[in-house]
Design a protein around this motif. Structure first.
Motif: not given
Ligand code: AMP
Length: 466
Positions: A26-47
């Motif tokens: 309800h706070r926003g419906q235009e876009s959504a995204g998640i970013a994570s960091v794995d154990d090898k310190k690599r970033f992953h990103h999807h939006k």
């Protein structure tokens, strides 16, 4: 407006973040995204543009491994509605990176941006949030928390933030606390979300709110609090979160939202009574206040308008043509409830007035004898610069028309707004100086560096309440 989430130390961090985003949709419906960091310190990103539910599936979640994640749902209040402005916002720094999710609006971002551009900075987006990342990048000394603190000292306005580096998660809230930000725990993990309804969904326990002016680092030793600057005497909690924005099942700014909204409705019945046969809400936002109005007045409560939940919330789409069309798509009257009746219809607010006008006509066309509009907030006369999409002054009907003129525009038999006085008084929202109600009063608690013309027009000249 936006909703944010941060998960620290959970085996399914991205999945948890996704669930929280669904609760905060309800706070926003235009876009959504998640970013994570794995154990090898690599970033992953999807939006992507759209709703969290449509953007993330098992395959996408699986592409976001790691025990730490941040997420964001957005509708644009600064910057355009486009993928480049979707968050979380990720920047690469040397071997590492930094991700941020932001709720709120900065009031001096343009000024800082121009200065940074003059010294050679290149921006990827039109978001105010990117300014914060540039300022952090320029702070070379100290650990990440020190660099964030130094950057935040230069910005003004409203910000609830969650950052993620390859090692720590950092949450921060502006010194006036415009937007909510709460901390929870689930198993070994720390969770930071905009609203407690997201904690409920993942069975996290509520720990406390991030304090206005507080920065908290989450690392393997737990959580560590720093105050950015001494707590401001007066906070500026956004009153509109209670009126409309937050979910009624949330607990923010130290209070449950539902009973406050219901109380607004009770007060409205005391201030603007009317002889009628039925009280109906404009669903969903008008429901708790309509229940309060019915309880206080003794007039039966009914569902006289049915909402189609499979179309987006109007107003989120920035183009007004879509919005006008949206009312019909969203709401349908129940003739059995309305025909031949004197109807009180309760909504939380009038912005442009077009929705309410269409609703009044719809109720009358369904056979109502009289239509009395009751609004559980004072007239909105000033735009918001702290994160709520309340448009320009030209578009705000109450900025230019009296209550009687607005009644005429709506074609209602009567119109009553909750008064500014009673808004605080009845629900004991005290001290009232702790709330930002600039949308009603034009008293902006933080100078509008990027919008000097509005400051001038409101005559407020940094009318700080403290
Ligand atoms: P309007 O036609 O502009 O007067 O629309 C008023 C309706 O929009 C009310 O039903 C409110 O619940 C809703 N509303 C008010 N403020 C906002 C906002 N900032 N974002 C989305 N919807 C809003």
């Amino acid at each position: 407006m936006c909703g944010i989430v941060g998960i620290y130390n959970h085996p399914e961090a991205a999945n948890m973040a996704y669930l929280c985003l669904c609760a905060e949709q309800h706070r926003g419906q235009e876009s959504a995204g998640i970013a994570s960091v794995d154990d090898k310190k690599r970033f992953h990103h999807h939006k992507a543009m759209g709703l969290a539910l449509d953007i993330f599936d098992a395959r996408v979640i699986a592409s976001l491994p790691g025990r730490k994640a941040v997420g964001h749902v957005r509708y644009s209040t600064t910057g355009s509605s486009s993928l480049e402005n979707a968050q979380p916002f990720l920047v690469r720094e040397g071997q590492g990176g930094l991700v941020v999710a932001h709720n709120g609006n900065l009031t001096n971002a343009l000024e800082i941006r121009h200065q940074l551009e003059a010294s050679g900075a290149i921006f990827q987006s039109t978001m105010d949030t990117e300014v914060i990342m540039h300022l952090i990048a320029r702070e070379r000394s100290g650990v990440l928390a020190d660099r964030i603190l130094a950057a935040l000292k230069q910005v003004q306005g409203a910000y609830s933030l969650v950052f993620l580096s390859d090692e720590v998660m950092v949450a921060a809230r502006d010194p006036k606390g415009f937007r909510p930000l709460v901390i929870g725990r689930v198993d070994e993990a720390y969770v930071v979300v905009s609203e407690t309804c997201a904690l409920d969904l993942i069975d996290a326990t509520f720990v406390r709110e991030v304090l206005p002016g507080e920065l908290i680092v989450f690392d393997q030793d737990g959580m560590h609090s720093h105050m950015m600057q001494p707590t401001e005497v007066h906070k500026a909690y956004c009153i509109f979160e209670y009126i409309y924005f937050a979910r009624p099942d949330s607990h923010i700014f130290g209070r449950d939202v539902y009973p406050i909204r219901q109380g607004f409705g009770k007060q409205l019945a005391l201030e603007h009574p009317v002889e009628a046969d039925v009280v109906i809400p404009v669903p969903d936002s008008g429901v708790p206040a309509a229940i309060g109005y019915a309880q206080q007045s003794g007039i039966p409560y009914q569902m006289g308008l049915i909402r189609n939940h499979y179309v987006g919330r109007t107003f989120i789409e920035p183009k007004s043509e879509i919005r006008h069309f949206g009312v019909k798509v969203k709401l349908n009257p129940v003739q059995d409830v309305l025909k031949g009746k004197r109807v009180v219809v309760v909504d939380d607010s009038i912005v442009r007035g077009t929705t309410s006008m269409k609703i009044v006509k719809m109720i009358r066309a369904a056979g109502a004898k009289e239509v009395h509009v009751r609004i559980s907030s004072p007239p909105i006369k000033w735009p918001c610069f702290y994160g709520i999409d309340i448009p320009t002054r030209e578009e705000l009907i109450a900025a230019h028309q009296s209550v009687e003129e607005i009644r005429g525009f709506l074609t209602a038999d009567s119109l009553g707004y909750l008064s500014h006085e009673r808004l605080y008084w009845f629900e004991k929202l005290e001290p009232r100086e702790w709330y930002c109600d600039a949308c009603f009063t034009g008293k902006y608690p933080i100078p509008l560096t990027d919008a000097p013309e509005i400051m001038k027009e409101s005559g407020c000249g940094a009318c700080k309440k403290d």
